[in-house]
Design a protein around this motif. Structure first.
Motif, mmCIF file in Angstrom:
data_model
loop_
_atom_site.group_PDB
_atom_site.id
_atom_site.type_symbol
_atom_site.label_atom_id
_atom_site.label_comp_id
_atom_site.label_asym_id
_atom_site.label_seq_id
_atom_site.Cartn_x
_atom_site.Cartn_y
_atom_site.Cartn_z
ATOM 1 N N THR A 186 18.422 21.168 -23.648
ATOM 2 C CA THR A 186 17.645 21.651 -24.790
ATOM 3 C C THR A 186 18.195 21.083 -26.092
ATOM 4 O O THR A 186 19.223 20.403 -26.101
ATOM 5 N N ALA A 208 17.739 27.877 -16.938
ATOM 6 C CA ALA A 208 18.902 27.352 -16.204
ATOM 7 C C ALA A 208 19.462 28.416 -15.258
ATOM 8 O O ALA A 208 19.874 28.118 -14.134
ATOM 9 N N LYS A 261 20.173 19.845 -14.101
ATOM 10 C CA LYS A 261 20.586 20.245 -15.458
ATOM 11 C C LYS A 261 19.347 20.600 -16.273
ATOM 12 O O LYS A 261 18.306 19.945 -16.138
ATOM 13 N N VAL A 262 19.496 21.621 -17.098
ATOM 14 C CA VAL A 262 18.463 21.926 -18.089
ATOM 15 C C VAL A 262 19.015 21.488 -19.442
ATOM 16 O O VAL A 262 20.153 21.825 -19.792
ATOM 17 N N ASP A 277 21.737 12.947 -12.294
ATOM 18 C CA ASP A 277 21.060 14.197 -12.672
ATOM 19 C C ASP A 277 19.540 14.110 -12.707
ATOM 20 O O ASP A 277 18.958 13.092 -13.076
ATOM 21 N N GLY A 285 11.325 28.327 -14.587
ATOM 22 C CA GLY A 285 12.113 28.082 -13.375
ATOM 23 C C GLY A 285 11.235 27.997 -12.131
ATOM 24 O O GLY A 285 11.374 27.081 -11.318
ATOM 25 N N VAL A 303 21.595 26.263 -12.485
ATOM 26 C CA VAL A 303 22.210 24.994 -12.911
ATOM 27 C C VAL A 303 22.756 25.156 -14.332
ATOM 28 O O VAL A 303 22.377 26.087 -15.035
ATOM 29 N N PRO A 304 23.616 24.241 -14.780
ATOM 30 C CA PRO A 304 24.102 24.330 -16.162
ATOM 31 C C PRO A 304 23.027 23.970 -17.187
ATOM 32 O O PRO A 304 22.059 23.280 -16.863
ATOM 33 N N MET A 305 23.215 24.442 -18.413
ATOM 34 C CA MET A 305 22.345 24.065 -19.526
ATOM 35 C C MET A 305 23.164 23.233 -20.520
ATOM 36 O O MET A 305 24.321 23.569 -20.799
ATOM 37 N N ALA A 362 15.999 28.021 -22.670
ATOM 38 C CA ALA A 362 16.630 27.034 -21.772
ATOM 39 C C ALA A 362 17.709 27.701 -20.927
ATOM 40 O O ALA A 362 17.838 27.423 -19.725
#
Ligand code: 5GP
Length: 193
Positions: free
Chosen positions: A56, A69, A53-54, A118, A43, A74-76, A65
């Motif tokens: 994986t 995130a 966005k992350v 994104d 991070g 942020v969302p994964m 991940a």
């Protein structure tokens, strides 16, 4: 990352000159405290890149991940390896050959969760030939997302994945880089900073 290198040195098992077993803290049993440190390190490295966005690849990339995130707030998104009956919305798919199993699978992303707006960071546990990461890149290109980099816990630098990714101009940030392995012996190279 010294913490990760130490764990690999103490608990990792080089099964051959190609395969490293890290079942005790990454792939089977997971150390949440180590994952938190790893997520923070990833991070911090990508903090200035406006990641939205992350992404994986299931399943061993999920723990680091998620932590990355969390740090980036942020969302994964988990790219799926198996067809799901509930994933019946608009999806994109690409075929990937598994390094450890030698079989192929359809990597799947629902278009609902990543779009051209994104800025994406890809996180995975290992980089070997780069097939998994390339599969993720292909899917993200299908939805026109911007790829800001790939974060890897363990890069086996003697295999071609890293060099292939470098050629594509995508940044790879590896927390531990293995220069050489023999059964029972692991030699580290310089990790990324
Ligand atoms: P690649 O697609 O880069 O060839 O291989 C990456 C994927 O294969 C990773 O997501 C990981 O699941 C698996 N993998 C590759 N090398 C190793 C290894 O030495 N040990 C383990 N446990 N998994 C590996």
């Amino acid at each position: 990352m010294k913490l990760l290198e130490d764990r690999i040195r103490n608990e990792g098992i080089a099964l051959s000159d190609q395969i490293l077993k890290v079942d005790g803290f990454i792939n089977h049993q997971v150390d949440p405290f180590l994952m938190k440190e790893i997520g923070d390190e990833i991070g911090r490295h990508f903090d200035e890149k406006n990641i939205t966005k992350v992404v994986t690849i299931e399943s061993s990339g999920i723990s680091p991940a998620l932590m990355a995130a969390m740090y980036l707030n942020v969302p994964m998104i988990i790219l799926k390896k198996q067809a799901s009956k509930v994933l019946n919305e608009d999806v994109c798919q690409t075929n990937v050959t598994s390094f450890t199993k030698g079989t192929s699978y359809e990597l799947t992303l629902s278009k609902k969760y990543v779009t051209k707006e994104d800025n994406v960071l890809i996180v995975d546990d290992f980089m070997a030939n780069g097939e998994a990461a390339f599969g993720a890149v292909r899917l993200l290109e299908m939805v026109d997302a911007k790829i800001q980099g790939v974060a890897i816990l363990i890069e086996k630098s003697f295999q071609p994945g890293r060099e292939r990714m470098d050629k594509l101009g995508i940044e790879v940030f590896s927390l531990a880089r293995i220069a050489k392995m023999e059964k029972g012996n692991i030699t580290f190279g310089k990790a990324d900073e």
